[in-house]
Design a protein around this motif. Structure first.
Motif, PDB file in Angstrom:
ATOM      1  N   GLN A   1       0.761  -1.306   0.059  1.00 54.46           N
ATOM      2  CA  GLN A   1      -0.015  -0.119  -0.075  1.00 54.46           C
ATOM      3  C   GLN A   1       0.894   1.365   0.102  1.00 54.46           C
ATOM      4  O   GLN A   1       0.407   2.165  -0.767  1.00 54.46           O
ATOM      5  N   GLU A   2       1.882   1.062   0.739  1.00 56.80           N
ATOM      6  CA  GLU A   2       2.824   2.352   0.869  1.00 56.80           C
ATOM      7  C   GLU A   2       3.289   2.638  -0.375  1.00 56.80           C
ATOM      8  O   GLU A   2       3.445   3.997  -0.722  1.00 56.80           O
ATOM      9  N   PHE A   3       3.542   1.739  -1.211  1.00 56.77           N
ATOM     10  CA  PHE A   3       4.278   2.296  -2.695  1.00 56.77           C
ATOM     11  C   PHE A   3       3.056   1.788  -3.950  1.00 56.77           C
ATOM     12  O   PHE A   3       3.467   1.788  -4.763  1.00 56.77           O
ATOM     13  N   LEU A   4       2.151   1.551  -3.360  1.00 55.07           N
ATOM     14  CA  LEU A   4       1.003   1.540  -4.407  1.00 55.07           C
ATOM     15  C   LEU A   4       0.969   2.636  -5.403  1.00 55.07           C
ATOM     16  O   LEU A   4       0.622   2.553  -6.741  1.00 55.07           O
ATOM     17  N   GLU A   5       0.979   3.830  -5.055  1.00 47.95           N
ATOM     18  CA  GLU A   5       0.744   4.943  -5.862  1.00 47.95           C
ATOM     19  C   GLU A   5       2.409   5.300  -6.218  1.00 47.95           C
ATOM     20  O   GLU A   5       2.429   6.227  -6.872  1.00 47.95           O
ATOM     21  N   PHE A   6       3.079   4.487  -6.303  1.00 46.77           N
ATOM     22  CA  PHE A   6       4.425   4.788  -6.516  1.00 46.77           C
ATOM     23  C   PHE A   6       4.348   4.920  -8.056  1.00 46.77           C
ATOM     24  O   PHE A   6       3.968   4.028  -8.935  1.00 46.77           O
ATOM     25  N   ASP A   7       5.415   5.738  -8.570  1.00 45.67           N
ATOM     26  CA  ASP A   7       4.926   5.752 -10.171  1.00 45.67           C
ATOM     27  C   ASP A   7       6.430   6.336 -10.412  1.00 45.67           C
ATOM     28  O   ASP A   7       7.181   7.010 -10.016  1.00 45.67           O
ATOM     29  N   LEU A   8       6.894   5.757 -11.629  1.00 44.30           N
ATOM     30  CA  LEU A   8       8.128   5.940 -12.120  1.00 44.30           C
ATOM     31  C   LEU A   8       8.304   7.347 -12.619  1.00 44.30           C
ATOM     32  O   LEU A   8       9.414   7.986 -12.361  1.00 44.30           O
ATOM     33  N   ALA A   9       7.175   7.899 -13.046  1.00 42.13           N
ATOM     34  CA  ALA A   9       7.474   9.250 -13.382  1.00 42.13           C
ATOM     35  C   ALA A   9       7.794  10.445 -12.590  1.00 42.13           C
ATOM     36  O   ALA A   9       8.401  11.196 -12.698  1.00 42.13           O
ATOM     37  N   THR A  10       7.465   9.845 -11.074  1.00 45.08           N
ATOM     38  CA  THR A  10       8.330  10.805  -9.818  1.00 45.08           C
ATOM     39  C   THR A  10       9.634  10.725  -9.835  1.00 45.08           C
ATOM     40  O   THR A  10      10.127  11.414  -9.047  1.00 45.08           O
ATOM     41  N   ASP A  11      10.349   9.678 -10.525  1.00 42.64           N
ATOM     42  CA  ASP A  11      11.593   9.555 -10.349  1.00 42.64           C
ATOM     43  C   ASP A  11      12.084   9.147  -9.128  1.00 42.64           C
ATOM     44  O   ASP A  11      13.128   9.820  -8.860  1.00 42.64           O
ATOM     45  N   GLN A  12      11.416   8.484  -8.565  1.00 44.69           N
ATOM     46  CA  GLN A  12      11.710   8.086  -7.253  1.00 44.69           C
ATOM     47  C   GLN A  12      12.708   6.939  -7.317  1.00 44.69           C
ATOM     48  O   GLN A  12      12.580   5.902  -8.110  1.00 44.69           O
ATOM     49  N   ARG A  13      13.948   7.004  -6.542  1.00 43.35           N
ATOM     50  CA  ARG A  13      14.922   5.909  -6.411  1.00 43.35           C
ATOM     51  C   ARG A  13      15.190   5.351  -5.234  1.00 43.35           C
ATOM     52  O   ARG A  13      15.122   6.332  -4.130  1.00 43.35           O
ATOM     53  N   PHE A  14      15.044   4.169  -4.921  1.00 43.67           N
ATOM     54  CA  PHE A  14      15.264   3.448  -3.658  1.00 43.67           C
ATOM     55  C   PHE A  14      15.982   2.039  -3.794  1.00 43.67           C
ATOM     56  O   PHE A  14      15.862   1.472  -5.038  1.00 43.67           O
ATOM     57  N   ALA A  15      16.425   1.559  -2.748  1.00 45.65           N
ATOM     58  CA  ALA A  15      16.953   0.056  -2.908  1.00 45.65           C
ATOM     59  C   ALA A  15      16.150  -0.526  -1.799  1.00 45.65           C
ATOM     60  O   ALA A  15      15.647  -0.300  -0.963  1.00 45.65           O
TER      61      ALA A  15
ATOM     62  N   GLN B   1      17.882   4.307   8.598  1.00 46.31           N
ATOM     63  CA  GLN B   1      17.816   5.663   8.810  1.00 46.31           C
ATOM     64  C   GLN B   1      16.509   5.980   9.013  1.00 46.31           C
ATOM     65  O   GLN B   1      15.553   5.262   8.566  1.00 46.31           O
ATOM     66  N   PRO B   2      16.219   7.301   9.791  1.00 47.96           N
ATOM     67  CA  PRO B   2      14.544   7.551   9.844  1.00 47.96           C
ATOM     68  C   PRO B   2      13.704   7.453   8.386  1.00 47.96           C
ATOM     69  O   PRO B   2      12.602   7.270   8.561  1.00 47.96           O
ATOM     70  N   SER B   3      14.370   7.883   7.313  1.00 46.42           N
ATOM     71  CA  SER B   3      13.525   8.005   6.185  1.00 46.42           C
ATOM     72  C   SER B   3      13.390   6.456   5.641  1.00 46.42           C
ATOM     73  O   SER B   3      12.604   6.276   4.700  1.00 46.42           O
ATOM     74  N   ASP B   4      14.063   5.491   6.272  1.00 49.08           N
ATOM     75  CA  ASP B   4      13.693   4.186   5.543  1.00 49.08           C
ATOM     76  C   ASP B   4      12.513   3.246   6.052  1.00 49.08           C
ATOM     77  O   ASP B   4      11.871   3.926   7.109  1.00 49.08           O
ATOM     78  N   PHE B   5      11.952   2.830   5.123  1.00 50.41           N
ATOM     79  CA  PHE B   5      10.746   2.064   5.472  1.00 50.41           C
ATOM     80  C   PHE B   5      10.843   0.738   5.680  1.00 50.41           C
ATOM     81  O   PHE B   5      11.531  -0.122   5.122  1.00 50.41           O
ATOM     82  N   LEU B   6      10.222   0.176   7.059  1.00 46.17           N
ATOM     83  CA  LEU B   6      10.575  -1.011   7.489  1.00 46.17           C
ATOM     84  C   LEU B   6       9.322  -2.079   7.348  1.00 46.17           C
ATOM     85  O   LEU B   6       8.146  -1.483   7.654  1.00 46.17           O
ATOM     86  N   ALA B   7       9.660  -3.172   6.896  1.00 43.70           N
ATOM     87  CA  ALA B   7       8.348  -4.217   6.957  1.00 43.70           C
ATOM     88  C   ALA B   7       8.893  -5.751   7.364  1.00 43.70           C
ATOM     89  O   ALA B   7      10.077  -5.942   6.835  1.00 43.70           O
ATOM     90  N   ARG B   8       7.752  -6.413   7.762  1.00 45.94           N
ATOM     91  CA  ARG B   8       7.836  -7.719   7.908  1.00 45.94           C
ATOM     92  C   ARG B   8       7.270  -8.619   7.252  1.00 45.94           C
ATOM     93  O   ARG B   8       5.772  -8.196   7.385  1.00 45.94           O
ATOM     94  N   ILE B   9       7.459  -9.005   6.242  1.00 44.64           N
ATOM     95  CA  ILE B   9       6.645  -9.600   5.306  1.00 44.64           C
ATOM     96  C   ILE B   9       6.233 -11.141   5.198  1.00 44.64           C
ATOM     97  O   ILE B   9       5.589 -11.648   4.507  1.00 44.64           O
ATOM     98  N   GLY B  10       6.972 -11.633   6.094  1.00 42.19           N
ATOM     99  CA  GLY B  10       6.766 -13.242   6.298  1.00 42.19           C
ATOM    100  C   GLY B  10       7.097 -13.630   7.738  1.00 42.19           C
ATOM    101  O   GLY B  10       7.633 -12.717   8.560  1.00 42.19           O
ATOM    102  N   GLY B  11       7.206 -14.901   8.137  1.00 36.93           N
ATOM    103  CA  GLY B  11       7.746 -15.144   9.251  1.00 36.93           C
ATOM    104  C   GLY B  11       9.040 -14.627   9.765  1.00 36.93           C
ATOM    105  O   GLY B  11       9.068 -14.054  10.894  1.00 36.93           O
ATOM    106  N   ASP B  12       9.821 -15.043   8.960  1.00 36.68           N
ATOM    107  CA  ASP B  12      11.584 -14.442   9.062  1.00 36.68           C
ATOM    108  C   ASP B  12      11.972 -13.613   8.037  1.00 36.68           C
ATOM    109  O   ASP B  12      13.165 -13.772   7.847  1.00 36.68           O
ATOM    110  N   GLU B  13      11.116 -12.959   7.439  1.00 37.45           N
ATOM    111  CA  GLU B  13      11.468 -12.241   6.058  1.00 37.45           C
ATOM    112  C   GLU B  13      11.277 -10.608   6.443  1.00 37.45           C
ATOM    113  O   GLU B  13      10.102 -10.432   6.786  1.00 37.45           O
TER     114      GLU B  13
END
Lengths: 141, 808
Positions: free
Chosen positions: B385-399, B436-448
């Motif tokens: 959901q966080e990146f649902l409206e993520f759009d290449l046009a916004t030129d957003q770059r992340f790892a 870093q504070p700007s990082d987005f953190l998620a747990r998407i599975g049991g140990d993932e």
């Protein structure tokens, strides 16, 4: 007996006389006429005119009302009864000037009158017409 | 209801006058005509009568006159004429005989008034001969006298007629007045005095109960009755309306929802107290002057939403609703649901309800749905959901970094999930501290876990952070668990860059996972960056998988057979069935490649069953043709015990009409290790059904002697790697010798695989190995060539056997 015979004669005579006694009109031979028609007789006797074809004035002679011949004459001539003939004459006598025929007392007198006057005319039974008169008309039955 | 003064009517407008006039005109017209007709008729009649009278008069004198004519007696004729002249209507009498005048009598004052009036003539016949004319009498009437009489009679008749007509007129007038006018007048007067709304009825005039007037009165009464009913209904309706209106106002004033009416621009026209309370707009009484009241005046967080609602409702001509946030004075924000319905005249009606509670619950529920309850990180849904409206046009770059804990499952299973949870929490703490504070953190599975590093796009810049994190995670964990335990576990990390390795989160997750798997397999690093070749490898594998599925379906898989010979007896005794795949494009595909694949994708059961079936069919054919051999079939560990149950094996044998001794089942040591009890039961079932069990590839795995003792085998197949490297004197030869010896001591037969040279055969024979297979005898060959090959082998073996005997 005489009465019986008279009656018998009467009875025998009546039919004979009735059958035989034709009426005829007789005139004076001097009247100049030999024959008259029934109309001539009617006109003369009922007052229409009195002049004969010969120019002699006709003098018709009638018999009395009681006369058996008179009734027969008028019946045979114009088919009228005596009262009718009398009624006819009464109108003319009463209001007009035409005179009815002269009246003779009997058939014999009538024959005498005819024999005496040239214009006279009378009706009698044929046997009564003797040599003094001529028959100018025979009335039919 | 007031009586309206009826206009004054003149007497000549009344029915009486009109009917009288009509009757009069008709009567006098008819009367006039009748008079003329009567006059004419009377005149004609009088004339005829006069002529008749004169005729009768002549009758009386006719016989006398005829006598006078017959005898041409003027005197008598004159008498007759004078007698006739005594009648007043006779003017002149002339009697002719033979065309000559016989007598004449006339009045002194005689005037011939009308020359057209012919005299009356009568021919006179002889009294003695009826058909003989003797004269004529002519009689002139005194017409003046006659007409005088006529006039008098006519006038009398007309007078009588007139008198009758007058009577008729008077009678008609009287009748009309009595029968029609008077009752109508009386009814009219009563109707004027009548108040119809009071329900009073009009009285029928006496004697008119059954006449048209009576009916008229009835009709009027019915009409007034209906009028009264209608009035009552109207009154009732109005009363009901008032009640309804009062109810509506009560509802409006006391409603907890805000209700308002506004025009198209949002200017408020009316509203109820709840509306004011909900929107915090100033109360009407506090408003001075004509302060404009706009819907937009309330402190909406986003006033455009209100305008949009208005537009929506007016454009669609349908109700539109939305939840709007209203800003409070002291931070007590409020959620209001506003529904707007167009009223059809350009204005709208709207309701407002307070939905703050529901809205907060919704928000909270949504937050819960996207949050991992253990760590407080986002869950997979939250990440998406966080990146649902993520759009290449916004030129957003992340790892995107995916972290997987190796061996976590074992810890969780062995120490229980409370420990597992504690461990995960600790891991989460370490991840958080590394980020870093700007990082987005998620747990998407049991140990993932997933970290999204904002703004990172270069591997060399990210590498130190990743490496540090990997090291940090690999450090021991001290957990309170009864006694303090130090646990070690390693983490594998896969990194994918956006947009280089994927344009959306699911794609990036796949890329990162590939990198992670690669990292885990290589064991050299704990982390790995995504590499497109990884993708290619995966795709290659997937294609082979697809092809394999297709091959199974289209039977591109087929069996070849490698002969097995009895070394001592020197003859062919059996064959090993081997599966081959001839790919239409790729050519020959090795079983080492496709068998593990088939195991992974669950095709092995179907393939194995088909192999058994074909082997049975083949051995049945051979045995019918006099080739009395057996066929051994390889069974994968994945087939045991459910994919190939002993019952299925027996059923296949029976269907193909093959005795159990004609089929041998080859299994590997690995099969025995996985689940000992299950494997044991499976093997025993098959053996009791009469099948023989071969242990394949012996010597490559554990080669545990205890297994050989525990499992009831028939034969051991020595792996070809030993045979190949076996020389006259080396370790392998010793090993093979030992195996053979041991097997024999356990009562097992031995098959040596991979015999390529006759020296090997000689050695094996010396060692007492019973059976062998390998290129020396034959490569695996198609079934069609087998009979010929079998004959050749038998011949060769016979020759060799003889030389071997001789050499001894």
């Amino acid at each position: 007996m005489r009465a019986f015979i008279s009656l018998l004669i009467l009875f025998l005579a009546l039919p004979l006389s009735a059958a035989a006694a034709d009426l005829v009109l007789i005139a004076n031979p001097k009247a100049g006429i030999a024959h008259l028609t029934q109309d001539d007789v009617t006109n003369i006797y009922l007052g229409r005119y009195r002049r004969l074809t010969s120019g002699v004035t006709a003098e018709p002679i009638d018999l009395p009302n009681e006369s058996e011949f008179k009734a027969r004459f008028y019946r045979q001539l114009v088919s009228k009864s005596l009262p009718e003939i009398n009624a006819y004459w009464s109108r003319l006598i009463f209001a007009g000037k035409t005179q009815p025929p002269q009246l003779a007392g009997s058939a014999e007198e009538a024959v005498r009158m005819v024999a005496r006057r040239p214009g006279a005319l009378a009706y009698v039974e044929r046997p009564h017409a003797d040599a003094r008169v001529v028959v100018v008309f025979e009335l039919a039955n | 209801m007031k009586n309206t003064a009826s206009p004054r009517r003149s007497w000549w407008q009344g029915i009486v006058f009109r009917s009288l006039a009509a009757v009069g005109i008709v009567t006098f017209l008819l009367g006039g005509l009748s008079s003329v007709a009567i006059r004419q008729t009377v005149a004609d009649q009088m004339h005829l009568q006069a002529i008749e009278r004169l005729g009768e008069l002549l009758d009386t004198v006719e016989s006398t006159a005829s006598v006078a004519c017959f005898a041409s007696d003027e005197q008598l004729a004159r008498e007759v004429a004078l007698g006739l002249l005594r009648n007043r209507e006779v003017q002149r009498v002339v009697i002719f005989v033979g065309g000559k005048e016989l007598a004449r009598a006339e009045r002194a004052t005689a005037i011939v008034s009308d020359p057209a009036q012919a005299p009356v003539r009568r021919t006179l016949n002889s009294p003695f001969k009826k058909d003989e004319a003797v004269g004529e009498i002519q009689l002139d009437a005194d017409w003046d006298a006659i007409f005088l009489h006529v006039e008098k009679n006519g006038r009398l008749a007309i007078l009588l007629l007139m008198a009758q007509l007058v009577l008729v007129i008077v009678g008609t007038g009287g009748m009309v007045f009595m029968v029609v006018v008077r009752p109508i007048k009386a009814t009219s007067d009563r109707l004027h005095r009548l108040d119809a709304t009071s329900g009073k009825q009009l009285r029928t005039p006496d004697g008119h109960e059954h006449t048209e007037i009576g009916r008229l009165v009835d009709d009027i009464n019915e009409l007034t009755g209906r009028l009264v009913t209608t009035l009552n209904q109207e009154r009732e309706l109005r009363r009901q309306q008032e009640i309804d209106q009062r109810k509506y106002y009560d509802l409006f004033d006391n409603a907890s929802s805000g209700i308002f009416v506004a025009d198209a621009t949002g200017r408020l026209i009316s509203w109820n107290p709840a509306f004011v309370a909900l929107t915090w707009l100033p109360n009407p009484d506090q408003v001075t002057g004509d302060t404009p009241r706009q819907l937009a005046d309330a402190r909406w967080a986003n006033v455009d939403q209100v305008a949009a609602l208005l537009r929506c409702s007016l454009a669609k001509h349908a109700p539109c609703g939305d939840d709007l946030l209203l800003k409070g004075n002291r931070g007590d924000d409020r959620w209001l649901h506003m529904a707007i319905t167009p009223l059809g005249d350009g204005s709208v009606q709207g309701t407002i309800t307070d939905v703050t509670t529901r809205k907060r619950e919704e928000i909270s529920a949504r937050r819960l749905a996207i949050t991992d309850s253990l760590t407080g990180f986002a869950n997979r849904e939250g990440l998406l959901q966080e990146f649902l409206e993520f759009d290449l046009a916004t030129d957003q770059r992340f790892a995107l970094v995916m972290i997987d804990l190796d061996g976590f499952k074992k810890i969780n299973d062995s120490l229980g999930f409370p420990v597992g949870d504690k461990l995960l929490l600790e891991v989460a703490v370490r991840i958080r501290t590394a980020g870093q504070p700007s990082d987005f953190l998620a747990r998407i599975g049991g140990d993932e876990f997933v970290m999204v590093l904002e703004g990172e796009e270069r591997e060399e810049l990210v590498t130190p952070r990743i490496a540090a994190l990997a090291e940090h995670l690999a450090e021991p964990y001290g957990l309170e668990h009864g006694q303090t335990t130090a646990l070690s576990l390693s983490a594998s990390l896969g990194v994918a860059f956006c947009p280089r390795d994927g344009s959306d989160i699911p794609q990036l997750l796949r890329s990162a996972e590939l990198a992670l798997n690669s990292a885990r397999q290589t064991n050299s690093h704990y982390y790995q960056f995504f590499d497109p070749t990884l993708q290619t490898a995966v795709e290659h594998r997937r294609r082979i998988e697809d092809d394999l599925r297709q091959a199974v379906a289209s039977q591109d898989l087929y069996l070849v057979f490698q002969p097995i010979v009895d070394i001592h007896a020197g003859r062919l005794v059996g064959a090993e069935a081997l599966l081959r795949w001839q790919h239409a494009e790729r050519g020959f595909v090795s079983p080492d490649v496709f068998i593990p694949l088939a195991e992974q994708i669950g095709l092995i059961g179907e393939i194995g069953l088909r192999v058994l079936d074909q082997a049975c069919a083949q051995v049945a054919t051979w045995r019918q043709g006099g080739l009395d051999i057996y066929v051994s079939v390889n069974v994968s560990g994945r087939q045991i015990p459910d994919e190939l149950t002993p019952e299925m094996v027996v059923a296949t044998l029976q269907r193909r009409g093959v005795p159990p001794l004609a089929i041998a089942i080859e299994i590997t040591e690995g099969v025995l290790m996985d689940n000992v009890a299950v494997a044991q039961r499976w093997i025993e079932s098959l053996r009791s059904a009469g099948l023989r069990i071969y242990l394949d590839d012996f010597g490559t795995g554990y080669s545990s002697l205890s297994y050989l003792k525990r499992f009831p085998m028939d034969t051991v197949k020595v792996d070809k790697s030993f045979i190949r490297d076996m020389n006259a004197d080396n370790n392998d030869r010793t090993l093979v010798d030992a195996i053979i010896t041991m097997a024999r001591s356990l009562g097992l037969k031995v098959v040596a695989e991979g015999i390529e040279e006759s020296s090997q055969l000689d050695l094996l024979r010396e060692m007492g190995c019973g059976y062998g297979q390998g290129y020396l005898f034959s490569r695996p060959i198609p079934a069609a060539d087998f009979v010929v090959t079998a004959a050749r082998i038998n011949a060769e073996l016979a020759a060799w056997h003889d030389t071997a005997i001789l050499s001894r």
